[in-house]
Enzyme design. Structure first.
Site, PDB file in Angstrom:
ATOM      1  N   LYS A 274       2.510   3.645   4.368  1.00 11.47           N
ATOM      2  CA  LYS A 274       3.739   4.297   3.910  1.00 11.47           C
ATOM      3  C   LYS A 274       4.916   3.500   4.464  1.00 11.47           C
ATOM      4  O   LYS A 274       5.109   3.418   5.672  1.00 11.47           O
ATOM      5  CB  LYS A 274       3.800   5.742   4.388  1.00 11.47           C
TER       6      LYS A 274
ATOM      7  N   LYS B  43       2.287   3.999  -0.397  1.00 11.43           N
ATOM      8  CA  LYS B  43       3.542   4.603  -0.848  1.00 11.43           C
ATOM      9  C   LYS B  43       4.709   3.725  -0.419  1.00 11.43           C
ATOM     10  O   LYS B  43       4.777   3.356   0.758  1.00 11.43           O
ATOM     11  CB  LYS B  43       3.678   6.003  -0.241  1.00 11.43           C
TER      12      LYS B  43
END
Length: 435
Positions: A303, A356
């Site tokens: 992320k 992400k």
């Protein structure tokens, strides 16, 4: 023009019709849709020497199909052996090139890749990547209110009332094959604290919502977000020390309680998005200790501290009160670091690894796909969604086609599942294609 061959005895009491050549033939009924042309040939087929072969050529078809005349395989084969094979349409002429096209010798190419792309059927046959509603996880924002509140920065998305709008949206998704969702709560400010204790309230918004959905749709797959930012008065994913440092181990302690609370309510997959070190192993141990061995962990493995998250933070009203998240989320410039995170998450018991954002990080998705045997998830985040929506509204791009292409690219890069706000819209498009 098609031809049909049949046998008829010389003596027959069946009614006759007159052909275009003026002769009468038996066993045929007049038809407004068919024109017949007949000719006779002798056959030497054993036991049929006294019979004649009649070749029937249909000049027109009925409803796009050639009418059958009830011939046996032997009769059809006999006609072909006798040199009276049914006629078929001629080979179409070669299409003409436009005027002025140069006449050149063919290139000496043994392989021409375009051959496998020359028709829709061939392209479909050799398509390497498929996309279906089963690949989508639908992120849904929920709040305590009864009405659905539009999210300005995310056209088409709403904070859904957990008892009404959410249930209706889930029903729509299930109707087109999307049976996996992930919940993100908009928590009342009065319940936010520096330590995010509301995150593990068994009667909080998320546990209540899980119980409601599982009661109505027992087979619905529910993912949950495990992080403190929706519950924190500081807007960070962890507990903030007075000098601004995000406390790692103390945050993990809170996250474990949050994951267990969600599992107790009926969550199928808990998804730590906080990026604290060691949280996957700790959560796995906490779940197992409470008997939730069947609950999966989807770790936000890679992320990044991205600028694509802005609309999401508006949706949850969870912007950091100060600073940024760069001390725990990854540097967008880093590639190899994703492998470090992936190896840790694998060793600690993660069931799914997530990247992400999605489209700007296709290289990271492919990296994890190539290096890990675990399922890979990609999150097509709010900024990606909003850019496509804005481009479509301004008529700068074809929204539908860009949406589908972006999702296919995520799949091609190696994502097994995609968290996307387009889940419902894309699934409807896919269902329309199938129809």
């Amino acid at each position: 023009m098609a031809s049909t061959v049949f046998h008829s005895p010389c003596a027959c009491s069946a009614p006759s019709i007159k052909s275009l050549d003026g002769q009468n033939y038996v066993g045929l009924k007049p038809s407004a849709n068919l024109r017949f042309k007949f000719s006779c040939v002798k056959t030497t087929v054993k036991a049929r020497e006294s019979q004649r072969l009649f070749i029937v050529r249909a000049g027109e078809t009925h409803d796009g199909q050639i009418k059958k005349l009830g011939l046996s395989d032997a009769e059809c084969e006999a006609a072909v052996v006798a040199g009276n094979a049914p006629e078929a349409p001629p080979v179409p002429p070669k299409p003409a090139a436009p005027a002025g096209t140069p006449v050149v010798p063919s290139l000496p190419l043994n392989r021409r890749p375009r051959r496998n792309r020359k028709s829709p059927a061939l392209r479909a046959s050799f398509q390497e990547t498929d996309l279906s509603p089963a690949n989508f996880v639908y992120p849904l924002f929920i709040h305590e209110g009864e009405e659905d509140t539009p999210i300005g920065a995310m056209p088409g998305c709403y904070r859904l009332g957990w008892r009404h709008g959410l249930v209706e949206e889930v029903a729509k998704a299930r109707d087109v094959g999307v049976n996996s969702i992930v919940l993100f709560p908009k928590v009342p400010d009065a319940l936010k604290t520096p330590t995010g204790d509301e995150a593990y309230n068994d009667n909080g918004l998320v546990p209540r919502t899980i119980r409601l959905l599982k009661d109505k749709y027992p087979d619905l797959v529910i993912y949950t977000d495990v992080a403190l930012d929706p519950y924190s008065s500081d807007g960070h994913d962890g507990i903030v020390r007075e000098d601004g440092v995000i406390m790692n181990d103390e945050t993990v302690h809170q996250l474990c309680k949050q994951a267990v609370s969600q599992a107790r309510a009926g969550a199928d997959v808990v998804s730590p998005s906080d990026m604290m070190d060691g949280r996957v192993g700790a959560i796995r141990a906490a779940l197992d200790a409470e008997g939730f061995h069947h609950v999966s962990i989807m770790s936000y493995t890679a992320k990044y501290a991205s600028s694509f998250y802005g609309p999401f933070r508006e949706a949850l009203d969870s912007n950091p009160r100060f600073g940024d998240k760069k001390t725990y989320q990854m540097n967008p410039a880093n590639y190899r670091e994703a492998l470090v995170e992936a190896r840790e998450d694998e060793s600690e018991g993660a069931d799914i690894l997530l990247v992400k954002p999605g489209l700007p990080y296709l290289d990271i998705i492919r990296l994890l796909r190539d290096k890990s045997p675990l399922p890979i998830a990609a999150y097509q985040v709010s900024g990606e969604y909003s850019m496509i929506k804005a481009g479509g509204v301004l008529k700068m791009i074809d929204e539908e086609r860009v949406m589908m292409e972006s999702l296919m690219c995520l799949r091609r890069a190696g994502a097994d599942i995609i968290l996307t706000y387009f889940a419902l819209q894309a699934a409807k498009s896919l269902c329309g294609e199938k129809r």
